[in-house]
Every structure is written in structure tokens, then in C-alpha cells.
Enzyme design. Structure first.
Site, PDB file in Angstrom:
ATOM      1  N   HIS A   1      -4.453   2.831  -5.593  1.00  0.00           N
ATOM      2  CA  HIS A   1      -3.516   3.952  -5.711  1.00  0.00           C
ATOM      3  C   HIS A   1      -4.266   5.223  -6.101  1.00  0.00           C
ATOM      4  O   HIS A   1      -4.872   5.294  -7.163  1.00  0.00           O
ATOM      5  CB  HIS A   1      -2.421   3.670  -6.734  1.00  0.00           C
ATOM      6  CG  HIS A   1      -1.462   4.821  -6.886  1.00  0.00           C
ATOM      7  ND1 HIS A   1      -0.610   5.197  -5.870  1.00  0.00           N
ATOM      8  CD2 HIS A   1      -1.269   5.696  -7.885  1.00  0.00           C
ATOM      9  CE1 HIS A   1       0.090   6.253  -6.268  1.00  0.00           C
ATOM     10  NE2 HIS A   1      -0.298   6.579  -7.489  1.00  0.00           N
TER      11      HIS A   1
ATOM     12  N   HIS B   1       9.196   4.919   4.034  1.00  0.00           N
ATOM     13  CA  HIS B   1       7.741   5.121   3.999  1.00  0.00           C
ATOM     14  C   HIS B   1       7.086   4.021   3.183  1.00  0.00           C
ATOM     15  O   HIS B   1       6.142   3.383   3.611  1.00  0.00           O
ATOM     16  CB  HIS B   1       7.412   6.492   3.402  1.00  0.00           C
ATOM     17  CG  HIS B   1       5.951   6.799   3.403  1.00  0.00           C
ATOM     18  ND1 HIS B   1       5.123   6.445   2.359  1.00  0.00           N
ATOM     19  CD2 HIS B   1       5.166   7.397   4.334  1.00  0.00           C
ATOM     20  CE1 HIS B   1       3.880   6.832   2.651  1.00  0.00           C
ATOM     21  NE2 HIS B   1       3.887   7.404   3.837  1.00  0.00           N
TER      22      HIS B   1
ATOM     23  N   GLN C   1      12.502   0.939  -5.985  1.00  0.00           N
ATOM     24  CA  GLN C   1      12.338   2.372  -5.715  1.00  0.00           C
ATOM     25  C   GLN C   1      11.967   2.541  -4.248  1.00  0.00           C
ATOM     26  O   GLN C   1      10.984   1.971  -3.781  1.00  0.00           O
ATOM     27  CB  GLN C   1      11.236   2.962  -6.597  1.00  0.00           C
ATOM     28  CG  GLN C   1      11.105   4.470  -6.460  1.00  0.00           C
ATOM     29  CD  GLN C   1       9.961   5.021  -7.301  1.00  0.00           C
ATOM     30  OE1 GLN C   1       8.812   4.661  -7.094  1.00  0.00           O
ATOM     31  NE2 GLN C   1      10.285   5.897  -8.235  1.00  0.00           N
TER      32      GLN C   1
ATOM     33  N   HIS D   1      11.022   5.035  -1.124  1.00  0.00           N
ATOM     34  CA  HIS D   1      10.497   6.347  -0.722  1.00  0.00           C
ATOM     35  C   HIS D   1      10.778   6.493   0.770  1.00  0.00           C
ATOM     36  O   HIS D   1      10.202   5.766   1.581  1.00  0.00           O
ATOM     37  CB  HIS D   1       8.986   6.421  -0.980  1.00  0.00           C
ATOM     38  CG  HIS D   1       8.619   6.299  -2.427  1.00  0.00           C
ATOM     39  ND1 HIS D   1       8.058   7.328  -3.136  1.00  0.00           N
ATOM     40  CD2 HIS D   1       8.736   5.260  -3.294  1.00  0.00           C
ATOM     41  CE1 HIS D   1       7.850   6.930  -4.381  1.00  0.00           C
ATOM     42  NE2 HIS D   1       8.252   5.678  -4.494  1.00  0.00           N
TER      43      HIS D   1
ATOM     44  N   HIS E   1      -3.927   9.774  -4.974  1.00  0.00           N
ATOM     45  CA  HIS E   1      -3.146  10.761  -4.244  1.00  0.00           C
ATOM     46  C   HIS E   1      -4.002  11.280  -3.085  1.00  0.00           C
ATOM     47  O   HIS E   1      -4.730  10.504  -2.477  1.00  0.00           O
ATOM     48  CB  HIS E   1      -2.658  11.851  -5.203  1.00  0.00           C
ATOM     49  CG  HIS E   1      -1.780  11.315  -6.299  1.00  0.00           C
ATOM     50  ND1 HIS E   1      -1.562  11.965  -7.482  1.00  0.00           N
ATOM     51  CD2 HIS E   1      -1.072  10.159  -6.386  1.00  0.00           C
ATOM     52  CE1 HIS E   1      -0.752  11.250  -8.250  1.00  0.00           C
ATOM     53  NE2 HIS E   1      -0.455  10.144  -7.608  1.00  0.00           N
TER      54      HIS E   1
END
Length: 296
Positions: A164, A21, A94, A96, A166
Site C-alpha cells: 500500500h 474500483h 468499505q 471505493h 499512494h
């Protein structure tokens, strides 16, 4: 990273949006684990990305990839310094995943860093604007705003930006204010892939005495207050600027965070488009034409 400083001049992703993703590259003084691979989902009991410090303070964003974005190359004579005397002794990737991988399948998604030892003429760095605070329940087009004066005598030149938030974020915009004139650095829906996009105004400078400002427009149909925080139930309002500068010392991330701050109490001439999705493709549109892509 090496004991002597090296410079990242390009990021070449090897990943498919069908599997990954998004990917984040972070710089750490110490990684969150000595294992080659570990669960770093901090909010669900996993280990940390970086061992040093809490949350975002300890880890520095070095790169972000999403939705089949192409390679990103720094402009000529620009490099991002790592190793040496910088705080970035390790790079942690990292990943995702879009979906849980079927049992027994392997994945080799990742990023090739193009690096050089020769010190380039300019150094790349990050400036992060953001807010603390909270979003009331049942609110539409709620503005969270921040601004700081740029005090460095050495000019900075924005290359790219990243937003950024949510799930409540509608649009995030960033500006340089000079002599009451607002110039857009970037404007994007955080519901689009949260990667680095080309700065809206190529070649623009930020000089001592200018003001950097950002706004996150939020909409909430929740019954409760949503606070700024790390988890998915919380919200975030961040506007990242990737820039270059002629400074030769080790750069660290610069921050501009405000709480309960309102542009209209400090400035006039606020752009009408600051909360507008005008010109931003819808969240499910193909974004291949909107990536940061500097040719070397």
C-alpha cells in the site's frame, strides 16, 4: 459478529471492476456508524470506518479486493478468528467506486464470507511492516526501509502479501532475513491493484530470531516534501503479510514501523531486485493470473 468465536475460511467477492474500483473489509470493535450504509471518507468530512481510535490503529484489514480478483480461500486447516473475545466485533465493508453512480441506480457489490464455528488447526493473522518519515522533493528511487526481529517462539507462515502506497510508490518488497540470507515474501508495484497476492516463496517459515524487512521505493517530481500520512496528498509505505500460526490465543495485528531507518547500516547481502519491477506486469496489464487463489 457472534459472541462465540467464528473463523473466516474464504472470501467470495461479488463485484465488477467496471463499477467498483476496490473493496476493503475492516474489523472493528465498534463501527463508525449505526446506519446500514454511510459515507466513510474521513479525509473529506465523512464518518469513520470504526468508532474506536484514530485512523489505521482502530481498524484492522480483514480482506482487500480489486480488479476482478477471484475468490480467496485460506489453506486447509487455517481460519481467521473474529467475534468472541477478539477485538473484531463488527465487519465493515468499505467500497471505493470507480465512478459516481448515475442517479437512481443501485449497486449490490459486496463479499460473501465463508465461515465455520469449528476451530481450525491454524489461525490466520496480519503482520504490517511500514515506515514513518517523508520523501524529499525531486527524487528518484528513494528508499524507505524498515526491519524488525521476529521474537515470537511460535513460527509464522506467510500465505499472501499486499502493498500500500499512494501515487509516489514505484515498488514495495518484503523479505525474511535468516543467517544473512534474504528470502522474498513478496514484491509488487503499489500502482497495481492493491489486493493480496500469493507469497513469492510458498511454505516458507518465519522463526524466532529471523528478521522481517520491507522497502518502499518512491519517486517524486513534486516541489515540496511529501510526508507519511492518511490523505492522498501524503504518502504511505506499508507491506502487509497475511500469515498463519499455531498460536491459539486471540491474535492482534503486529506492527513493525521505523523512521529514518536504513538497511545498509544493519545488513549485508541486500537483494538487487528489492527495488526492481522485474517480473511485475505493467500497471494496466490484466492480473487474473496473479491473484491469491487457494483451493479448498
Amino acid at each position: 459478529m457472534e459472541d462465540d468465536p467464528t473463523y473466516i475460511v474464504g472470501y467470495e467477492p461479488h463485484a465488477s471492476g467496471e463499477i467498483a474500483h476496490h473493496m476493503m473489509l475492516y474489523g472493528c470493535e465498534e463501527p463508525g456508524s449505526t446506519d446500514e450504509m454511510w459515507n466513510c471518507e474521513e479525509t473529506r468530512g465523512g464518518g469513520r470506518v470504526c468508532a474506536d481510535g484514530e485512523g489505521q490503529d482502530s481498524r484492522q484489514v480483514v480482506y482487500a479486493w480489486a480488479l476482478d480478483a477471484p475468490a480467496l480461500y485460506m489453506p486447509e486447516d487455517v481460519g481467521f478468528r473474529v467475534g468472541g473475545t477478539t477485538r473484531i466485533k463488527y465487519i465493515v465493508l468499505q467500497l471505493h467506486y470507480k465512478n459516481k453512480l448515475p442517479a437512481g441506480t443501485n449497486d449490490n457489490s459486496g463479499v460473501t464470507l465463508h465461515m465455520q464455528r469449528k476451530q481450525p488447526k491454524f489461525q490466520a493473522g496480519f503482520y504490517v511492516l511500514g515506515t514513518w518519515g517523508s520523501i524529499p522533493p525531486h527524487v528518484e528511487d528513494y528508499h524507505m526501509e524498515t526491519a524488525c526481529e521476529y521474537t515470537d517462539p511460535s513460527p509464522m507462515y506467510p500465505i499472501a502479501y499486499r502493498t500500500h502506497s499512494h501515487s509516489l510508490g514505484v515498488v514495495t518488497s518484503g523479505y525474511r532475513i535468516r543467517n544473512n540470507q534474504w528470502t522474498e515474501i513478496g514484491r509488487m508495484s503499489p500502482q497495481r491493484p492493491q489486493m493480496f497476492y500469493n507469497a513469492t516463496t510458498p511454505g516458507m517459515s518465519v522463526l524466532q530470531g529471523d528478521v522481517l524487512a520491507a522497502r518502499c521505493t518512491m519517486t517524486s517530481d513534486r516541489d515540496t516534501v511529501t510526508k507519511i500520512g492518511e490523505t492522498n496528498a501524503d504518502e504511505m509505505c506499508n507491506f502487509y503479510i497475511m500469515y498463519y500460526t499455531g498460536r491459539t490465543d486471540d491474535l492482534t495485528v503486529r506492527w513493525c514501523f521505523q523512521n529514518n531507518y536504513h538497511w545498509e547500516e544493519h545488513f549485508s547481502g541486500i537483494p538487487d531486485k528489492a527495488s526492481s519491477l522485474d517480473g511485475i506486469p505493467p500497471a494496466d496489464d490484466d492480473v487474473m493470473d496473479h491473484q491469491v487463489h487457494h483451493h479448498d
